[in-house]
Design an enzyme around this catalytic site. Sequence first.
Site, PDB file in Angstrom:
ATOM      1  N   GLU A   1      -9.073  -7.164   3.938  1.00 55.51           N
ATOM      2  CA  GLU A   1      -8.256  -8.228   3.332  1.00 55.51           C
ATOM      3  C   GLU A   1      -7.679  -9.164   4.404  1.00 55.51           C
ATOM      4  O   GLU A   1      -7.636 -10.383   4.213  1.00 55.51           O
ATOM      5  CB  GLU A   1      -7.133  -7.617   2.468  1.00 55.51           C
ATOM      6  CG  GLU A   1      -7.695  -7.073   1.152  1.00 55.51           C
ATOM      7  CD  GLU A   1      -6.868  -5.974   0.486  1.00 55.51           C
ATOM      8  OE1 GLU A   1      -5.639  -5.934   0.701  1.00 55.51           O
ATOM      9  OE2 GLU A   1      -7.456  -5.152  -0.247  1.00 55.51           O
TER      10      GLU A   1
ATOM     11  N   TYR B   1       0.826  -1.223   0.000  1.00 59.10           N
ATOM     12  CA  TYR B   1       0.000   0.000   0.000  1.00 59.10           C
ATOM     13  C   TYR B   1       0.855   1.266   0.000  1.00 59.10           C
ATOM     14  O   TYR B   1       0.446   2.304  -0.514  1.00 59.10           O
ATOM     15  CB  TYR B   1      -0.987  -0.016   1.173  1.00 59.10           C
ATOM     16  CG  TYR B   1      -2.225  -0.822   0.833  1.00 59.10           C
ATOM     17  CD1 TYR B   1      -3.354  -0.212   0.310  1.00 59.10           C
ATOM     18  CD2 TYR B   1      -2.223  -2.205   0.980  1.00 59.10           C
ATOM     19  CE1 TYR B   1      -4.467  -0.960  -0.044  1.00 59.10           C
ATOM     20  CE2 TYR B   1      -3.323  -2.958   0.635  1.00 59.10           C
ATOM     21  CZ  TYR B   1      -4.448  -2.333   0.118  1.00 59.10           C
ATOM     22  OH  TYR B   1      -5.535  -3.073  -0.249  1.00 59.10           O
TER      23      TYR B   1
HETATM   24  C1  HEM Z   1      -6.109   2.356  -1.319  1.00 56.81           C
HETATM   25  C2  HEM Z   1      -5.432   1.657  -2.195  1.00 56.81           C
HETATM   26  C3  HEM Z   1      -6.043   0.865  -3.330  1.00 56.81           C
HETATM   27  C4  HEM Z   1      -7.228   1.056  -3.966  1.00 56.81           C
HETATM   28  C5  HEM Z   1      -8.263   2.111  -3.699  1.00 56.81           C
HETATM   29  C6  HEM Z   1      -7.355   0.019  -4.968  1.00 56.81           C
HETATM   30  C7  HEM Z   1      -8.434  -0.118  -5.807  1.00 56.81           C
HETATM   31  C8  HEM Z   1      -8.571  -1.110  -6.753  1.00 56.81           C
HETATM   32  C9  HEM Z   1      -9.723  -1.304  -7.611  1.00 56.81           C
HETATM   33  C10 HEM Z   1     -10.977  -0.456  -7.612  1.00 56.81           C
HETATM   34  C11 HEM Z   1      -9.480  -2.378  -8.384  1.00 56.81           C
HETATM   35  C12 HEM Z   1     -10.420  -3.004  -9.454  1.00 56.81           C
HETATM   36  C13 HEM Z   1     -11.215  -4.116  -8.793  1.00 56.81           C
HETATM   37  C14 HEM Z   1     -12.022  -4.965  -9.760  1.00 56.81           C
HETATM   38  O1  HEM Z   1     -11.743  -5.000 -10.953  1.00 56.81           O
HETATM   39  O2  HEM Z   1     -12.948  -5.641  -9.287  1.00 56.81           O
HETATM   40  C15 HEM Z   1      -8.170  -2.866  -8.031  1.00 56.81           C
HETATM   41  C16 HEM Z   1      -7.564  -3.944  -8.628  1.00 56.81           C
HETATM   42  C17 HEM Z   1      -6.253  -4.264  -8.436  1.00 56.81           C
HETATM   43  N1  HEM Z   1      -5.410  -3.741  -7.485  1.00 56.81           N
HETATM   44 FE1  HEM Z   1      -5.839  -2.326  -6.150  1.00 56.81          FE
HETATM   45  N2  HEM Z   1      -6.245  -0.759  -4.927  1.00 56.81           N
HETATM   46  C18 HEM Z   1      -5.410  -0.278  -3.941  1.00 56.81           C
HETATM   47  C19 HEM Z   1      -4.193  -0.803  -3.568  1.00 56.81           C
HETATM   48  C20 HEM Z   1      -3.531  -1.775  -4.252  1.00 56.81           C
HETATM   49  C21 HEM Z   1      -2.222  -2.250  -3.909  1.00 56.81           C
HETATM   50  C22 HEM Z   1      -1.407  -1.822  -2.711  1.00 56.81           C
HETATM   51  C23 HEM Z   1      -1.881  -3.171  -4.863  1.00 56.81           C
HETATM   52  C24 HEM Z   1      -0.587  -3.947  -4.945  1.00 56.81           C
HETATM   53  C25 HEM Z   1       0.424  -3.557  -5.646  1.00 56.81           C
HETATM   54  C26 HEM Z   1      -3.000  -3.282  -5.776  1.00 56.81           C
HETATM   55  C27 HEM Z   1      -3.053  -4.110  -6.874  1.00 56.81           C
HETATM   56  C28 HEM Z   1      -4.182  -4.323  -7.631  1.00 56.81           C
HETATM   57  C29 HEM Z   1      -4.231  -5.257  -8.737  1.00 56.81           C
HETATM   58  C30 HEM Z   1      -3.079  -6.112  -9.237  1.00 56.81           C
HETATM   59  C31 HEM Z   1      -5.537  -5.227  -9.227  1.00 56.81           C
HETATM   60  C32 HEM Z   1      -6.111  -6.030 -10.417  1.00 56.81           C
HETATM   61  C33 HEM Z   1      -6.295  -5.079 -11.564  1.00 56.81           C
HETATM   62  C34 HEM Z   1      -5.572  -5.414 -12.800  1.00 56.81           C
HETATM   63  O3  HEM Z   1      -4.657  -6.233 -12.811  1.00 56.81           O
HETATM   64  O4  HEM Z   1      -5.924  -4.794 -13.810  1.00 56.81           O
HETATM   65  N3  HEM Z   1      -3.980  -2.420  -5.372  1.00 56.81           N
HETATM   66  N4  HEM Z   1      -7.648  -2.096  -7.035  1.00 56.81           N
END
Ligand code: HEM
Length: 347
Positions: free
Chosen positions: A140, A98
């Site tokens: 989580e 994060y």
């Molecule tokens: C407050 C911080 C964060 C927010 C608000 C956030 C928000 C989101 C949202 C809205 C999605 C799309 C969910 C879906 O498609 O159902 C997503 C997907 C994802 N997030 Fe986060 N996230 C955060 C932090 C992180 C962190 C720390 C990581 C790790 C590096 C991360 C890695 C990912 C990955 C790998 C995906 C899948 C999307 C893809 O591969 O296209 N996120 N996140």
Amino acid sequence: MLSDKSRLVIEATLPVVGAHIQEIADCFYRRLFDTHPELLDGVFNRGNQAEGTQKVALAGSVVAFATALVNTPDQLPENLLSRVAHKHASLGIEPDQYKVVHDALMWAIADVLGDAVTPEVAAAWEEVYWLMAYTLIHIERGIYSARGVRPQTVWRQWDVQQKLRETDDAVTFVVERTDDRLVKTSLPGQYVTVQMPLPDGTRQPRQYSLSRADKGQSRQFTVKRVHGAGKPDGVCSTLLHDTVNVGDVLTLSVPFGDVTLDDAAGRPLVFASAGIGITPMAGMLSHLASAGSGLPIVLLHADHDEESFALRQQVLTDIASLPHASIHAWYEQGADSLLPATRVFPG
Ligand code: HEM
Ligand SMILES: Cc1cc2nc3c(=O)[nH]c(=O)nc-3n(C[C@H](O)[C@H](O)[C@H](O)COP(=O)(O)OP(=O)(O)OC[C@H]3O[C@@H](n4cnc5c(N)ncnc54)[C@H](O)[C@@H]3O)c2cc1C
């Protein structure tokens, strides 16, 4: 809760941040992958990056969260948070990451909005980010703990036991655990992330719904081949179709996903799907059939034609075994049908 001081700043800057969200998202990912290229190996989906629509999801959700904090401070957007947390868990995202995302996102906001980001504005958006981040980390932690895993241990090796052709474009994989550890049970409607090795030596994650209730040591999912139609063909679905065969080993996450069957309340159930969207419905129907459910159940399914309807034999067998279930199908190519659907409509 957002502090009063930050609330005023967020209210004042939401329109400008919202208006530049696409630019902020592009800049965020550029910065993230420049500073942490390892996140493109097995964590982020490169197809989503190339396609663009999903790219705005992460930064956009921070804006959605900020809007909720300002407009309805007592009500956090729980559906959004739960969906994101399950997606994160299916990728083994860790709390330490994060800070990495924070640094890239704050860098992008400052880069795109320039002098408008005064120290006061930066501090208010930091507060929003960490409120959302800690909420997600907390959810989580609960999800990992309920599954009995840690972020580092969501992955398991599976042998491909069967590869079944469903339609011209869809195959079903039945996979079995390679060791004797217990299978983590899935809830009907959940998905797994498949960690696909690519020819260039990196890995790519893709989610697939479980398309049948778990059977002992085995699991089933169904993959539609994505044809590019002018754009590149789908990377992982093509590899799964063309190169993964019986006897090969696949790496899958334990099951996650918060859109699950709620049959405990005893209410009638309606499932609506189109094309490959049948997969989670088939998983839930399979569960209802194994449980001998007496609930009234209606499946509404649309497809190109009957031949393109993946999992149709399994679904129709399950519907037939349920005393109060019916299926109503719509076929774009006309109402021709050989299988015993309750009603078939053209269109
Ligand atoms: C407050 C911080 C964060 C927010 C608000 C956030 C928000 C989101 C949202 C809205 C999605 C799309 C969910 C879906 O498609 O159902 C997503 C997907 C994802 N997030 Fe986060 N996230 C955060 C932090 C992180 C962190 C720390 C990581 C790790 C590096 C991360 C890695 C990912 C990955 C790998 C995906 C899948 C999307 C893809 O591969 O296209 N996120 N996140
Ligand atoms: C919760 C969940 C459950 C799912 N369940 C299923 C399921 O049960 N069965 C199933 O088949 N799928 C399912 N999916 C979809 C699946 O995860 C994959 O997204 C799908 O298989 C496509 O992956 P791919 O690697 O083949 O395509 P990708 O390579 O990711 O490509 C995706 C799209 O991006 C386009 N694209 C790629 N590169 C570019 C470029 N440079 N420029 C423009 N466009 C580009 C491609 O043309 C394609 O249209 C599910 C997804 C989720 C999130």
